[in-house]
Design a protein around this motif. Sequence first.
Motif: not given
Length: 214
Positions: A114, A116, A118, A160, A162, A164, A189, A192
Amino acid sequence: MFSPTFGLAEIKTEVFSIGTLVEAIFTTVENLSGSTFIEAIYTAVYSPTFGLAEIKTEVFSIGTLVEGIYTAIYSPTFGLEEIKTEVFQILKQSFSQDLTTGIAQRDNPNNNDDFYVEVLNNRTATVSVTLTVFDFSSGTGISALGTPTLLTIGPGNVIEFASLNLNATVLNRYEVTLTNVTDGIYIWSAFRLASGELSPANTFRAGEFVPLLP
């Protein structure tokens, strides 16, 4: 008290030296006749080297120098006020800029990772920044993940972005950019991994985003 530089011993030595000098002056004056003494004073007063004229010249030069320093300090062109104004403008520019991660290599890409970004808005007003993620996997950077996208963040809020379950072939080399970033805006940034852990090599904190130069 016992310092060799400014203690009692040094003070006594300096007092003795002054006393010796004064004694020599009085001895010289006593040895001069009245007319000779007056002549010596006249010569000293009107000496071109260290007499009144020279003293007046040096005082005038000092006054001119002080006036020049004062003029320079308060000059509207290059004085203190102008320097302060220019420093303020430089600081203002440094906090109003476009930022980038620079080119990054996706570490150990796997399916289902994932991605991201933010953005925290610590200002007292709503701000908008434009986020773009560039994919350099094929060599040429192309905007990816549906970006560019406008992120509008209320005061004191975090937004956020994202994406995924990314395929392992996506964002192998990538760049994250944000434009119209101002003071009080902080960005984070990261990837995950499928294991749930953040990828250290692909985690960019606020202080690791750098100015995006044209």
